[in-house]
Design an enzyme around this catalytic site. Structure first.
Site, PDB file in Angstrom:
ATOM      1  N   ARG A 168       0.870  -1.174   0.000  1.00 37.67           N
ATOM      2  CA  ARG A 168       0.000   0.000   0.000  1.00 37.67           C
ATOM      3  C   ARG A 168       0.904   1.219   0.000  1.00 37.67           C
ATOM      4  O   ARG A 168       1.749   1.376   0.885  1.00 37.67           O
ATOM      5  CB  ARG A 168      -0.988  -0.057   1.165  1.00 37.67           C
ATOM      6  CG  ARG A 168      -0.593   0.566   2.438  1.00 37.67           C
ATOM      7  CD  ARG A 168      -1.680   0.495   3.487  1.00 37.67           C
ATOM      8  NE  ARG A 168      -1.211  -0.100   4.733  1.00 37.67           N
ATOM      9  CZ  ARG A 168      -0.387   0.484   5.573  1.00 37.67           C
ATOM     10  NH1 ARG A 168       0.075   1.678   5.334  1.00 37.67           N
ATOM     11  NH2 ARG A 168      -0.009  -0.122   6.678  1.00 37.67           N
TER      12      ARG A 168
ATOM     13  N   HIS B  31      -2.148   3.486   6.260  1.00 34.17           N
ATOM     14  CA  HIS B  31      -3.203   2.504   6.588  1.00 34.17           C
ATOM     15  C   HIS B  31      -4.577   3.167   6.527  1.00 34.17           C
ATOM     16  O   HIS B  31      -5.498   2.687   5.893  1.00 34.17           O
ATOM     17  CB  HIS B  31      -2.946   1.921   7.975  1.00 34.17           C
ATOM     18  CG  HIS B  31      -4.115   1.233   8.589  1.00 34.17           C
ATOM     19  ND1 HIS B  31      -4.648   0.077   8.068  1.00 34.17           N
ATOM     20  CD2 HIS B  31      -4.879   1.546   9.669  1.00 34.17           C
ATOM     21  CE1 HIS B  31      -5.688  -0.295   8.813  1.00 34.17           C
ATOM     22  NE2 HIS B  31      -5.853   0.579   9.777  1.00 34.17           N
TER      23      HIS B  31
ATOM     24  N   TYR C  31       7.091   3.556  10.757  1.00 34.51           N
ATOM     25  CA  TYR C  31       7.390   2.123  10.692  1.00 34.51           C
ATOM     26  C   TYR C  31       7.933   1.638   9.353  1.00 34.51           C
ATOM     27  O   TYR C  31       8.213   0.465   9.203  1.00 34.51           O
ATOM     28  CB  TYR C  31       6.164   1.293  11.102  1.00 34.51           C
ATOM     29  CG  TYR C  31       4.896   1.572  10.311  1.00 34.51           C
ATOM     30  CD1 TYR C  31       4.665   0.949   9.088  1.00 34.51           C
ATOM     31  CD2 TYR C  31       3.921   2.439  10.806  1.00 34.51           C
ATOM     32  CE1 TYR C  31       3.501   1.189   8.371  1.00 34.51           C
ATOM     33  CE2 TYR C  31       2.753   2.694  10.094  1.00 34.51           C
ATOM     34  CZ  TYR C  31       2.546   2.070   8.890  1.00 34.51           C
ATOM     35  OH  TYR C  31       1.408   2.306   8.183  1.00 34.51           O
TER      36      TYR C  31
END
Lengths: 331, 346
Positions: free
Chosen positions: B242, B246, B255
């Protein structure tokens, strides 16, 4: 209701008859769960149904409660009318996500497009010395779930008609069957197909002294207490809720207003149990009529004990109901 | 068992007919267009929390277009591209992400159910829906989709096992985008490919280059064919990424690295496929401009429709809980309708 011919059946036989009739009448009805096929269920409730209706309509599933509930939801989405059996109501817990997040919510979250006519049958409650986790009464968890109905019959004749109504219902219905009554309760059951309305409480006995309110396996306990009290000249009203959701609040309030005293009886743990909801509604709707606090006779705030020798101390019995009655009358 | 991701574009292959290839590209471009617009609308405060799918168009559109008209999709919340291929109107999707009740019931005839928020819980339901099609003699195929994190949930395992035991006509699309929000794949599982798990249930598992629309589409078509022939379920793992956060509330810089994102950006499924089409002489600047014009017009029309949806009525809170309201819903409905609080009418 066709009531010409009756036979004496126990609860297991009456429920089996209801499932048999539903399978015969509606090809969309499917019966499935763990061991319901060849074995006929651990309590033999589905005995003979697979042989009669075939393995496509009555089938065993892998051992997975969340899977069973999920399967039922998908089948209902696709236009079937699934009747799933969970072996013991205490085994519903692995499926709670399916129940809380989906079964109860789909109609709402699809704005009415997806209704789920699912029936989930599960034996519940104690009194027959089952092992750990087999005697739970999780009805309050289900009642706290918007979108599902909860029905708990108290006799074979009621069980048959209510189950057929639950299968006809367009919304998900939990149908909890008191294990104690499976072979313990016997009654005249009409032959043939008949339904009894969901959402109606029944007044089983009338008296002026107090109102006892309960459901399922507690109905015979309340009736026994009422019988004993009656012999001493204390006549009480006994209300069988039968459907917990939607609750027939009017019948409860009417009965309490007429007697001024109310005792709610349930075998689930006391705190947050469905009886607490009934007591709260009485406080909201009939306070002016009360001559004593609403009392609860319930299980203790502990897991249901699997210890046969002391199990009877957890599960309410007529003696405890009578003690509560004395307390209410002497208030 | 040796697994190797199936891919075509790297090899410069385009084993599709022109019409099919263009259909695939247009659907992907339309999905990307929606995603970009939705992100902008969210930043303007005109959508609520939104879960972008940018980078995963090939996986979703590839599976969506491999399905037939009578088939169903049972999506997760990031599968807006999949829903677009099934004909869910753009304004309904915008209303869904506005948390408007009119975005909650897809129109009749659209064979897609609402997206699922809890992870993997739709998996056993998809199996049930597939079996219902068999019982009714309609034989529809169901495609359901989750991410790599979802394969850690119990319902994933129960659902796949049920599907295999009942030989249900289901395609399990796992969009392995490498992260469950912030948790990387290697903290989620100890296998190299999720498709490997299929063998444990007794169904075929296929791993595809999930940024290769041709690969996903052709493998999904094989799985649909197998399901339709009564040969049961397939696990299709699409290796993808992606490119966006998110959700609009997430910060992926905490992250993952910019280098990693850049590396994946080079494999952008929309650009990659467009390049392949252009190299095959099937597409060009002019066609692209015309398509974008069409999409712009369609989106403006749909956005206007979404904007004109009436404010929800307060009493909608208690509607559609049951087919017919029980006494408690009726009482609440009356209170809300009159602008009162429940406590005032009790």
């Amino acid at each position: 209701m066709v009531k010409e011919k009756t036979r004496v059946l126990n609860m297991v036989q009456a429920i089996n008859e209801a499932l048999d009739l539903a399978l015969a009448q509606d090809p969309r009805v499917l019966v499935f769960g763990e061991d319901v096929g060849r074995l006929g269920g651990v309590f033999r409730v589905t005995e003979g149904l697979q042989a009669k209706h075939g393995e496509a309509r009555v089938f065993d599933t892998p051992l997975a409660e969340s899977g069973i509930l999920g399967l039922a939801i998908g089948l209902a989405m696709g236009g079937m009318r699934p009747v799933a059996e969970i072996q013991f109501a205490g085994f519903l817990y692995p499926a709670l996500d399916q129940i809380l997040s989906h079964l109860g919510r789909w109609r709402h979250r699809s704005r009415g497009r997806v209704g789920l006519p699912v029936v989930v049958r599960a034996p519940y409650g104690g009194g027959v010395h089952t092992p750990e986790q087999h005697a739970d009464s999780p009805e309050a968890i289900l009642c706290h779930t918007p979108g599902v109905k909860v029905v708990i019959p108290s006799s074979p004749e009621r069980a048959k008609g209510l189950l057929l109504a639950a299968i006809e219902d367009e919304d998900p219905v939990f149908f909890l069957e008191a294990i104690k009554l499976y072979r313990g309760a016997r009654a005249e059951v009409p032959e043939g197909y008949y339904t009894l309305p969901l959402g109606k409480a029944r007044v089983l006995r009338e008296g002026k002294a107090a109102t006892l309110i309960g459901y399922g396996g507690m109905v015979e306990v309340m009736l026994e207490a009422a019988e004993v009290a009656g012999r001493e000249g204390v006549e009480v009203t006994v209300v069988d809720l039968e459907t917990l959701v939607p609750l027939d609040e009017e019948t409860v309030l009417e009965a309490v207003r007429a007697t001024g005293r109310a005792i709610v009886v349930y075998e689930a743990m006391r705190t947050g149990g469905f009886g607490a909801e009934v007591a709260a509604r009485i406080a909201e709707g009939a306070l002016d009529y009360l001559q004593a606090p609403v009392l609860r006779v319930a299980g203790y705030d502990a897991p249901y004990p699997p210890f046969s020798a002391i199990e009877h101390l957890y599960r309410p019995n007529a003696r405890r109901v009578l003690a509560a009655l004395r307390k209410a009358l002497s208030y | 068992m040796k697994l190797k991701p199936v891919g075509y574009l790297e090899r410069g292959e385009l084993p599709l007919e022109k019409g099919e290839a263009l259909r695939l590209y247009r659907a992907m471009r339309r999905a990307r267009f929606f995603d970009e617009k939705a992100m902008t609308l969210q930043r303007q405060g005109r959508l609520g929390v939104y879960a972008p799918f940018m980078g995963q168009e090939a996986a979703q559109v590839g599976v969506g277009l491999a399905l037939g008209e009578g088939d169903w999709v049972v999506p997760s919340y990031r599968e807006t591209a999949l829903l677009l291929t099934r004909g869910v109107p753009i304004h309904v999707l915008l209303l869904y992400w506005r948390a408007h009740p009119a975005g909650w019931g897809f129109p009749e005839g659209v064979r897609a159910v609402n997206p699922y928020i809890p992870i993997a819980t739709q998996i056993p339901q998809a199996v049930g829906l597939a079996l219902a099609g068999r019982h009714r003699g309609e034989g529809w195929v169901v495609a359901t989709s989750i991410g790599d994190g979802g394969t850690s949930e119990g319902d994933f395992h129960e659902g796949l096992n049920f599907a295999a035991v009942f030989q249900a006509p289901v395609i399990f699309l796992v969009q392995n985008n490498g992260y469950a929000i912030s948790v990387p794949r290697h903290r989620q599982m100890r296998v190299d490919y999720i498709a490997r798990k299929a063998e444990g249930y007794g169904m075929p598992g296929v791993v595809v280059d999930g940024n290769d629309a041709v690969a996903v589409y052709l493998e999904a078509k094989k799985a649909v064919e197998r399901a339709r022939k009564g040969e049961g379920p397939t696990l299709l793992e699409a290796l993808t990424y992606r490119l966006a956060p998110h959700t609009t509330s997430d910060d992926p810089s905490r992250y993952r690295t910019r280098e990693e994102e850049e590396a994946w950006r080079k494999k952008d499924p929309v650009l990659r496929f467009r390049k392949a089409l252009e190299e095959g002489g099937l597409w060009g600047e002019e066609e692209e401009r015309a398509l974008l014009g069409e999409l712009e017009e369609e989106f403006a029309r749909e956005l206007a429709l979404a904007d004109s949806a009436p404010e929800p009525r307060p009493e909608e809170i208690v509607e559609h809980v049951y087919k017919e309201m029980g006494p408690d819903q009726r009482r609440a409905f009356e209170a809300l309708r009159q602008g009162l609080h429940l406590e005032e009418v009790w």
